[in-house]
Structures are given as structure tokens and as C-alpha cells.
Enzyme design. Structure first.
Site, PDB file in Angstrom:
ATOM      1  N   CYS A   1       3.758   5.280  20.283  1.00 49.68           N
ATOM      2  CA  CYS A   1       4.776   4.993  21.296  1.00 49.68           C
ATOM      3  C   CYS A   1       6.001   4.344  20.673  1.00 49.68           C
ATOM      4  O   CYS A   1       7.115   4.528  21.119  1.00 49.68           O
ATOM      5  CB  CYS A   1       4.211   4.104  22.387  1.00 49.68           C
ATOM      6  SG  CYS A   1       3.396   2.639  21.774  1.00 49.68           S
TER       7      CYS A   1
ATOM      8  N   HIS B   1      -1.920  -7.640   2.588  1.00 50.39           N
ATOM      9  CA  HIS B   1      -1.910  -8.176   3.962  1.00 50.39           C
ATOM     10  C   HIS B   1      -3.030  -7.632   4.847  1.00 50.39           C
ATOM     11  O   HIS B   1      -3.180  -8.041   5.990  1.00 50.39           O
ATOM     12  CB  HIS B   1      -0.532  -7.994   4.611  1.00 50.39           C
ATOM     13  CG  HIS B   1      -0.194  -6.612   5.059  1.00 50.39           C
ATOM     14  ND1 HIS B   1      -0.263  -6.227   6.378  1.00 50.39           N
ATOM     15  CD2 HIS B   1       0.228  -5.522   4.371  1.00 50.39           C
ATOM     16  CE1 HIS B   1       0.128  -4.961   6.487  1.00 50.39           C
ATOM     17  NE2 HIS B   1       0.425  -4.504   5.281  1.00 50.39           N
TER      18      HIS B   1
ATOM     19  N   GLY C   1       0.814  -1.210   0.000  1.00 52.33           N
ATOM     20  CA  GLY C   1       0.000   0.000   0.000  1.00 52.33           C
ATOM     21  C   GLY C   1       0.849   1.262   0.000  1.00 52.33           C
ATOM     22  O   GLY C   1       0.540   2.234  -0.697  1.00 52.33           O
ATOM     23  N   SER C   2       1.925   1.259   0.755  1.00 52.12           N
ATOM     24  CA  SER C   2       2.756   2.460   0.856  1.00 52.12           C
ATOM     25  C   SER C   2       3.327   2.834  -0.507  1.00 52.12           C
ATOM     26  O   SER C   2       3.280   3.999  -0.918  1.00 52.12           O
ATOM     27  CB  SER C   2       3.909   2.240   1.846  1.00 52.12           C
ATOM     28  OG  SER C   2       3.405   1.978   3.131  1.00 52.12           O
TER      29      SER C   2
ATOM     30  N   SER D   1      -3.521  -3.130  -0.487  1.00 49.74           N
ATOM     31  CA  SER D   1      -2.421  -3.907   0.087  1.00 49.74           C
ATOM     32  C   SER D   1      -2.932  -5.271   0.530  1.00 49.74           C
ATOM     33  O   SER D   1      -3.901  -5.367   1.287  1.00 49.74           O
ATOM     34  CB  SER D   1      -1.863  -3.141   1.282  1.00 49.74           C
ATOM     35  OG  SER D   1      -0.919  -3.944   1.954  1.00 49.74           O
TER      36      SER D   1
END
Ligand SMILES: *Cc1c(COP(=O)(O)O)cnc(C)c1O
Length: 396
Positions: free
Chosen positions: A323, A200, A69-70, A198
Site C-alpha cells: 500500500c 537491523h 542487506g540491500s 543486515s
């Protein structure tokens, strides 16, 4: 273990795994070679292209296979930007709550002199066609708006936004990574010029995706080299990955209604259960929402602590705050829908799939309720809220 992080990645389906195996083993030829053995791989590649195109309602030649996708997002945006720049059009419209694959590509373009308008997202997590229409200018070369948000699951009025772009003759790209295989995607009916998916995210393999670009749109390369993918994406094709993605896409698209009907009551049960926790709120619209997405903010909670304690109870979930990046910035998505910082820190995303049962849902509700209570009892911040030293953000 209860894996409730399907927006992050999914388990591969047996069909997808089996579709890949021959290409690791018997059919390992290079599709670019001339001998018959390579041609077998070439045929498989073109068969996948045709089947993937059928799932999206486009033509095979409108599909470019990518590493995910990226990459598809990067290529779509950079291509539209380069074509626009040639005509002196250097303005792009997007939203404030896109995936970083879109936002960071646009940030890079801003350094190259492009101007980007980030549309505000309403508190329900939806942008309107009117906002898009109002933002389009003479020099707009691209509108890029995600189909469904990866954190809060809200579904955008893509068909209507596409219609606005068509009317104003501006290219429209949508990051459909969370939508494909989960809700109906039809590039013709929905007025989509470019679209990224994408594998996955719908039970296919990681590292495989595709970019649809309507014929007539000239793509620019992100990866330069050999002449694969009509010279628009160099590199020996990941045939196994492409075969796995195609099988997964066909399987997911064929079961969209069935899976939707299975998941919707479970999602509603989860939302109802978590809503009983005091000073909590669902993030994003409840109706225009992916069937597997539940995302809540809890006052007086740190998302990371919540995740760690849920992990102890065997639940894999996700929080909006970044995080892992070492920063304690709350999610840009939750800030975009107007959640104040202190609440945005206490978010929890649970993304279920079609295999969940009512028992799983009830276990999650009980675990989250216990963990939230436990963490609040230890929190000085929560004590301030209880004692009225700080005002509550949510109603009880
Ligand atoms: C996962 C995701 C991506 C990135 O896809 P990759 O295949 O992991 O590169 C892009 N956009 C959205 C909305 C996503 O959820």
C-alpha cells in the site's frame, strides 16, 4: 504498545548500543589515516571483521562491510553476473519470492541481456534442491535463493541447494537477512559461496550489513572511490555501525537456541489462536519456519484496514500488500505460493521476538479476532461470501 513487526526492523540491544558509543566519541579517527589515533579505529574495524567472521564460520578477509542487506545483495549478484558474462554465462536462477533487493537487481540485469529463471515456490513456501538442479544450465553463472523468507518466514533447504550448486560448479548466493542471528548460519557447513546479512534485523543498527564472499570470488564494486574494504567498497567505514552489528551478531548467535526455545511455543500459541478464526489460513510451512514468524490470510478482509485498526489497539504489524507504494498489488510472495488475489489482499504478518509473553500473544489473538469480525461485518465482499454469491477460497 506491542511491536510485532520484528521482520521489518528490530529494537537495538543494549550491548549493541554500548559497543557503538566509543566510536562516536573517543575513537573517531579515520581508519585510513596513518597516525596512531586512526590506527585505533583500524584495529577496531579488523577486530569486528574477525569476530563477525567467527559467527558465520568464515575467514575475516571473506567479509566486506556494507550499508545493509540491500547493498550486499546488489554487490553479490552484480559481481557474479559480471564474472559470468566474461565467460559467456548470462543465466541466473532465483525464486519468485525473493526480497526486492534481489528481484530488482535481477530485473536490471535482464535489461543488460541476462536471462533469469524464477523458480516456482511450492504452496508451502519452499523450493527444492531438485528444482534448482533441473534449472541449472551450461550458461548458469549464479543461483541466488533466500535463506528464510521475510514475509512468510519459510526456511529453505540451503545446505542441500548449496550442495547441488557445488556439484554443478555454479556460484550460490543466499540472502540470509532474515536468518542470521535467528537460526544457525554456517557458510562452510551449508555450502554457501556468498551471503548477505543486515544488522537491523537482529537488534543491531540500521544502515549496516555485510557481504560474505568465499575466497577466490572476485567482487565488483557497486560504490567506487577510495581503497576501503580491499578496494571493493569505497567510503569511510561506518565503524560505529560495524561495531554495533558485530556485538549484536555475537549476542544473537550465542542465544539462538535459547531464543528459539522461548519463541517457538509462543509462535505456536499464536498460530493456534488465529486458526480459530473461520475462513483463515496460515501462509507457509508450519515446521520449516522462523521461530518468530506468523503470517495469515483472512478471507473478506483488506490488509490495510486490518493494520490501521490493530494500530488503534496498540499492535504494530504488517501486511503483504504494497500500500505504501501507492499500488494495490498484493504481495508477490503470497501470489508466488499460489494465493488468489482476493485472499492475498487480506494478509497479516506478525513477527515476534524473544521478549514476548503469553499475555502479549493472547492480547494479539483477541484483538485480531475482534478486528476481523468487525471488518467482515462491514464488508459487502464478505456478505457475498456468506450469501453464497461468491465461493469461499478456504475451508471453514
Ligand atoms: C530487510 C531485508 C533486506 C534489506 O536489508 P536492508 O539492510 O534494510 O537494506 C533484504 N533482504 C531481506 C530478506 C530482508 O528482510
Amino acid at each position: 504498545m506491542i511491536y510485532a513487526d520484528n521482520a521489518s526492523t528490530t529494537k537495538m540491544s543494549k550491548t549493541a548500543i554500548n559497543a557503538m558509543l566509543p566510536y562516536f566519541d573517543n575513537i573517531y579517527g579515520n581508519p585510513s589515516s596513518l597516525y596512531a589515533f586512526g590506527q585505533e579505529a583500524k584495529e577496531a574495524l579488523e577486530d569486528c571483521r574477525q569476530r563477525a567472521a567467527a559467527c558465520l564460520n568464515c575467514e575475516p578477509r571473506e567479509i566486506t562491510f556494507t550499508s545493509g542487506g540491500s547493498e550486499a545483495d546488489n554487490q553479490a549478484i552484480v559481481s557474479a553476473a559480471k564474472a559470468g558474462a566474461k565467460k559467456g554465462k548470462k543465466h541466473i536462477i532465483t525464486t519468485a519470492f525473493e526480497h526486492h533487493a534481489v528481484l530488482h537487481t535481477l530485473k536490471a540485469l535482464e535489461k543488460d541481456g541476462f536471462e533469469v529463471t524464477y523458480l516456482d515456490v511450492h504452496s508451502n513456501g519452499i523450493v527444492t534442491p531438485q528444482q534448482v538442479s533441473d534449472a541449472i544450465r551450461e550458461d548458469t553463472c549464479l543461483v541466488t535463493i533466500m535463506f528464510a523468507n521475510n514475509e512468510i518466514g519459510t526456511i529453505q533447504p540451503i545446505k542441500e541447494i548449496g550442495a547441488v550448486c557445488r556439484e554443478k560448479k555454479v556460484l550460490f548466493h543466499t540472502d540470509a537477512v532474515q536468518a542470521a542471528g535467528h537460526i544457525k548460519v554456517d557458510v562452510k557447513e551449508q555450502n554457501i559461496d556468498m551471503l548477505s546479512i543486515s544488522a537491523h534485523k537482529f537488534h543491531g543498527p540500521k544502515g549496516t550489513g555485510l557481504l560474505y564472499a568465499r575466497k577466490g570470488i572476485v567482487l565488483s564494486n557497486i560504490i567506487h572511490g577510495g581503497a576501503q574494504e580491499r578496494s571493493k567498497r569505497a567510503g569511510t567505514e561506518n565503524i560505529a555501525g560495524i561495531a554495533g552489528m558485530t556485538a549484536a551478531l555475537e549476542e544473537a548467535c550465542a542465544s539462538i537456541d535459547e531464543n528459539y526455545n522461548k519463541m517457538l511455543p509462543l509462535r505456536e500459541r499464536l498460530i493456534d489462536g488465529l486458526s480459530k478464526i473461520e475462513y483463515s489460513e496460515l501462509n507457509g510451512d508450519r515446521e520449516s519456519r522462523l521461530p518468530g514468524n506468523v503470517n495469515f490470510c483472512f478471507e473478506g478482509i483488506e490488509g490495510e484496514s486490518l493494520l490501521l485498526l490493530l494500530d488503534d489497539k496498540g499492535i504494530c504489524a504488517s501486511s503483504g500488500s504494497a500500500c505504501t507504494s501507492g499500488s494495490l498489488d498484493p504481495s508477490h510472495v503470497l501470489l508466488a505460493i499460489g494465493r488468489p488475489h482476493e485472499v492475498a489482499h487480506g494478509s497479516l504478518r506478525l513477527t515476534i521476538n524473544e521478549e514476548f509473553t503469553e499475555e502479549d500473544i493472547d492480547y494479539i489473538i483477541e484483538a485480531v479476532t475482534d478486528v476481523v469480525t468487525y471488518l467482515r461485518n462491514m464488508s459487502p465482499f464478505w456478505r457475498d461470501l456468506v450469501n453464497g454469491v461468491r465461493p469461499h477460497v478456504f475451508a471453514k
